[in-house]
Design an enzyme around this catalytic site. Structure first.
Site, PDB file in Angstrom:
ATOM      1  N   LYS A 107       0.847  -1.190   0.000  1.00 28.27           N
ATOM      2  CA  LYS A 107       0.000   0.000   0.000  1.00 28.27           C
ATOM      3  C   LYS A 107       0.875   1.229   0.000  1.00 28.27           C
ATOM      4  CE  LYS A 107      -4.508   0.704   0.121  1.00 28.27           C
ATOM      5  NZ  LYS A 107      -5.492  -0.190  -0.499  1.00 28.27           N
ATOM      6  N   GLY A 219     -20.976   6.455   2.000  1.00 22.52           N
ATOM      7  CA  GLY A 219     -20.071   6.803   0.915  1.00 22.52           C
ATOM      8  C   GLY A 219     -20.857   6.940  -0.380  1.00 22.52           C
ATOM      9  N   GLY A 221     -18.706   7.334  -3.428  1.00 21.75           N
ATOM     10  CA  GLY A 221     -17.596   7.413  -4.361  1.00 21.75           C
ATOM     11  C   GLY A 221     -17.609   6.215  -5.291  1.00 21.75           C
ATOM     12  N   ASN A 222     -16.444   5.813  -5.746  1.00 17.49           N
ATOM     13  CA  ASN A 222     -16.348   4.739  -6.729  1.00 17.49           C
ATOM     14  C   ASN A 222     -17.006   3.453  -6.248  1.00 17.49           C
ATOM     15  OD1 ASN A 222     -14.396   2.196  -7.426  1.00 17.49           O
ATOM     16  ND2 ASN A 222     -14.873   3.411  -9.226  1.00 17.49           N
TER      17      ASN A 222
END
Ligand code: NAD
Length: 428
Positions: A107, A219, A221-222
């Site tokens: 990451k 959320g 988002g994507n």
């Protein structure tokens, strides 16, 4: 709001320790797997638009690469910390192992807020990030990807810098690239769709028709948008979504009892997944406080925003109607809340299984780059569905056989696979 004292790496280690104990792993294996193999911390100087130089802090952590090159996204976030990146890299190791793809866990991150940066300044951060770690990453060692607040454009700037340094075309260095530039069909949808493939299987195991269910999502988002899209296609109804409001520096929930209109909400959402609250209210959406998304009388909860959102306090607000929690986000549930969910008997699809669709499709992207031949979208999504469905059933079967909580069963499968790879390599 996220609890700033919360340390995701400690949580990831505690989750690991509990399962290591169950698996009776020896001390050496535990020591190896509870820490990253390698990590890089660096400074990225960037010439800002006003002529000054600003220095950003960047990270890359490679938790484990016994099963293949490290794989994992790069997050741009003002509250990024080394421990967040460590935790996420560890979860990537378990994620790649649970879906059985030949990759390890990594990451990356940069402490920055893209909301306040021009496109040119963001390009400077991307190129600077690559210059600092070019020696330590690559298609055969560590492959980055987009994550929170990074996109295909960021990946392409990074690829361009990497190829300039290496002096050759190496599209396999990074995934999440735009279509036509080495990207895979289906990558944008992959994580959200993957969540819903596993939800479909979970509901079917529980004998519930997905078309008769309702959901609430944190959320927009994507991950959240594509999860809602496929869930709607299967006939489910999302009544509430929530997102961060940049202007007010807080988050809100948006509710419509007869179901949200995905296309409309998308049309009033910015590229960071922030909904225009005035337009939403004008269109009849109730504007509710941040936590309202978790308090809804629904069958399914999908946390798909950030970590640490279902905690000791918010978990008390979960209604008895909730049968399944699909963790789209990484680390959305604290250990304290997890104990409550376990005790309540809610069926959980743990993060590193539920949201593994993204990395699975990234793996497909690498495969396609290596062949220099690209599949049609249907083929990608069909392969993704197969991988997610079979990973889900392997975990659910173990959970049933050993009477384990789904999260523990998923960990048992992953940790055993990674430990076995370390053993076979002679590391332990
Ligand atoms: P994104 O940046 O596209 O969207 C994040 C959403 O969360 C936005 O709508 C934002 O407004 C909202 N949000 C942020 N803080 C919030 C808060 N305090 N309360 C409510 N909403 C808040 O990010 P994404 O790609 O959709 O990722 C979401 C989560 O899924 C992250 O945890 C990420 O690590 C994880 N994840 C993403 C992928 C992927 O492929 N994109 C893959 C695996 C895991």
């Amino acid at each position: 709001m996220a609890d700033r004292s919360f340390n995701p790496f400690e949580m990831a280690q505690k989750q690991f320790d509990a399962v290591a104990e169950k698996l009776r792993l020896d001390e050496g294996t535990r020591e190896l797997l509870r820490f990253p193999l390698r990590e890089y911390h660096f400074s990225i100087p960037v010439k800002m638009d006003d002529g000054t130089t600003k220095v950003f802090r960047g990270f890359r952590v490679q938790h484990n690469d016994a099963r293949g090159p490290a794989k994992g996204g790069i997050r741009f976030h003002p509250q990024e910390t080394a421990d967040t990146v460590r935790a996420l890299s560890m979860w990537m190791t378990w994620k790649c192992a649970v879906v059985d793809i030949p990759l390890g866990g990594g990451k990356g991150g940069v402490i920055c807020d893209p909301h306040n940066l021009s496109s040119r300044e963001q390009e400077g951060i991307c190129r600077g990030w690559v210059r600092q770690v070019a020696k330590n990453v690559g298609p055969l060692s560590d492959v980055p990807a987009p994550d929170v607040m990074t996109s295909g454009q960021h990946m392409l700037w990074m690829l361009d810098e990497y190829e300039a340094i290496r002096g050759e075309k190496m599209p396999g260095f990074i995934t999440g690239k735009p279509l036509g530039m080495g990207g895979s069909q289906g990558r944008t949808e992959a994580t959200g769709y993957g969540c819903i493939y596993t939800l479909r299987e979970a509901l079917s195991l529980l004998g519930i028709d997905i078309a008769n269910t309702t959901a609430s999502v944190q959320g927009f988002g994507n991950v959240a948008q594509y999860a809602v899209q496929l869930y709607h296609q299967y006939g489910g109804r999302v009544i509430c979504v929530s997102c961060w409001d940049q202007q007010d520096q807080t988050s809100y929930s948006y509710r419509k009892m007869d179901g949200i209109d995905l296309d409309f909400l998308r049309s009033i959402t910015d590229r960071f997944g922030g909904i225009d609250k005035r337009k939403a209210q004008e269109a009849g959406y109730e504007l509710l406080p941040a936590e309202a998304w978790i308090e809804q009388e629904v069958d399914v909860l999908i946390p798909a925003a950030i970590e640490n959102q279902i905690n000791g306090e918010t978990v008390k607000q979960i209604k008895d109607s909730v049968k399944v929690i699909v963790e789209g986000a990484n680390g959305p549930t604290t250990l304290e809340a997890d104990a409550v969910i376990r005790q309540k008997g809610i069926f959980i699809i743990p993060d590193f299984l539920a949201n593994a669709g993204g990395v699975t499709c990234s793996y497909f992207e690498q495969v396609q780059c290596n062949m220099n031949f690209y599949w049609e979208k249907d083929e990608v999504l069909q392969r993704l569905d197969q991988k997610m469905t079979s990973a889900f059933h392997a975990v659910a079967a173990l959970a049933k056989k050993r009477n384990e909580y789904m999260r523990d069963a998923a960990y048992m499968i992953s940790i055993q696979r990674v430990a076995e790879a370390c053993r076979m390599r002679g590391w332990i």
